[in-house]
Design a protein around this motif. Structure first.
Motif, PDB file in Angstrom:
ATOM      1  N   MET A 146      39.922  96.262  -7.198  1.00 42.54           N
ATOM      2  CA  MET A 146      37.351  96.465  -7.221  1.00 42.54           C
ATOM      3  C   MET A 146      36.968  94.715  -7.278  1.00 42.54           C
ATOM      4  O   MET A 146      36.481  95.118  -6.012  1.00 42.54           O
ATOM      5  CB  MET A 146      37.512  96.712  -8.581  1.00 42.54           C
ATOM      6  CG  MET A 146      37.185  98.761  -8.897  1.00 42.54           C
ATOM      7  SD  MET A 146      36.721  98.803 -10.255  1.00 42.54           S
ATOM      8  CE  MET A 146      35.822  97.880 -11.328  1.00 42.54           C
ATOM      9  N   ALA A 147      37.327  93.998  -7.467  1.00 42.88           N
ATOM     10  CA  ALA A 147      37.180  92.683  -6.919  1.00 42.88           C
ATOM     11  C   ALA A 147      36.976  92.246  -5.932  1.00 42.88           C
ATOM     12  O   ALA A 147      36.512  91.665  -5.313  1.00 42.88           O
ATOM     13  CB  ALA A 147      37.904  91.906  -8.222  1.00 42.88           C
ATOM     14  N   HIS A 148      38.311  92.303  -5.360  1.00 44.70           N
ATOM     15  CA  HIS A 148      38.145  92.412  -3.987  1.00 44.70           C
ATOM     16  C   HIS A 148      38.050  93.290  -3.079  1.00 44.70           C
ATOM     17  O   HIS A 148      37.141  92.853  -1.797  1.00 44.70           O
ATOM     18  CB  HIS A 148      39.965  92.474  -3.526  1.00 44.70           C
ATOM     19  CG  HIS A 148      40.314  92.960  -1.871  1.00 44.70           C
ATOM     20  ND1 HIS A 148      40.343  91.360  -1.144  1.00 44.70           N
ATOM     21  CD2 HIS A 148      41.025  93.323  -1.515  1.00 44.70           C
ATOM     22  CE1 HIS A 148      41.026  91.660  -0.227  1.00 44.70           C
ATOM     23  NE2 HIS A 148      40.580  92.628   0.010  1.00 44.70           N
ATOM     24  N   ILE A 149      37.723  94.178  -3.406  1.00 46.61           N
ATOM     25  CA  ILE A 149      36.660  95.192  -3.006  1.00 46.61           C
ATOM     26  C   ILE A 149      35.452  94.757  -2.537  1.00 46.61           C
ATOM     27  O   ILE A 149      34.327  94.935  -0.903  1.00 46.61           O
ATOM     28  CB  ILE A 149      36.955  96.901  -2.471  1.00 46.61           C
ATOM     29  CG1 ILE A 149      38.439  97.061  -2.634  1.00 46.61           C
ATOM     30  CG2 ILE A 149      35.877  97.310  -1.595  1.00 46.61           C
ATOM     31  CD1 ILE A 149      39.245  98.639  -2.696  1.00 46.61           C
ATOM     32  N   THR A 150      34.847  94.395  -3.830  1.00 45.07           N
ATOM     33  CA  THR A 150      33.581  94.389  -4.015  1.00 45.07           C
ATOM     34  C   THR A 150      32.921  92.821  -3.298  1.00 45.07           C
ATOM     35  O   THR A 150      32.011  92.048  -3.145  1.00 45.07           O
ATOM     36  CB  THR A 150      33.036  94.444  -5.046  1.00 45.07           C
ATOM     37  OG1 THR A 150      33.469  93.972  -6.140  1.00 45.07           O
ATOM     38  CG2 THR A 150      32.670  96.624  -5.948  1.00 45.07           C
TER      39      THR A 150
END
Length: 90
Positions: free
Chosen positions: A33-37
């Motif tokens: 999630m941190a990578h995507i956002t």
């Protein structure tokens, strides 16, 4: 990361208590999630048993998701399961 074997717990801790948000099982992603956002992590992760993770370099994840449909499917499954668990806790 991709959890190869073992079990992890996603947790959120504050001064008063620690809340287990969910369990991460082999084949699931960690930190996606941190990578995507591009935002900070929303939880911490603790190993609940000996575990082995595969590090996916930042620039490689997008390439893998576009070139390997099974990885894209696994990521979507992970995100859908986490959303379902979150919705049942609300």
């Amino acid at each position: 990361f991709l959890l190869k074997k073992g079990r992890l717990q996603a947790i959120r801790a504050d001064k008063e208590k620690t809340t287990v948000l969910g369990e991460i099982l082999p084949g699931e992603f960690v930190g996606e999630m941190a990578h995507i956002t591009g935002e900070s992590r929303s939880a911490d992760v603790l190993a609940s048993e000996n575990s082995e993770l595969v590090e996916i370099p930042v620039g490689t994840l997008d390439i893998l998701l576009f070139s390997k449909p099974a990885w894209s499917r696994a990521l979507m499954k992970t995100l859908a399961q986490r959303l379902r668990v979150t919705n049942t806790k609300i």
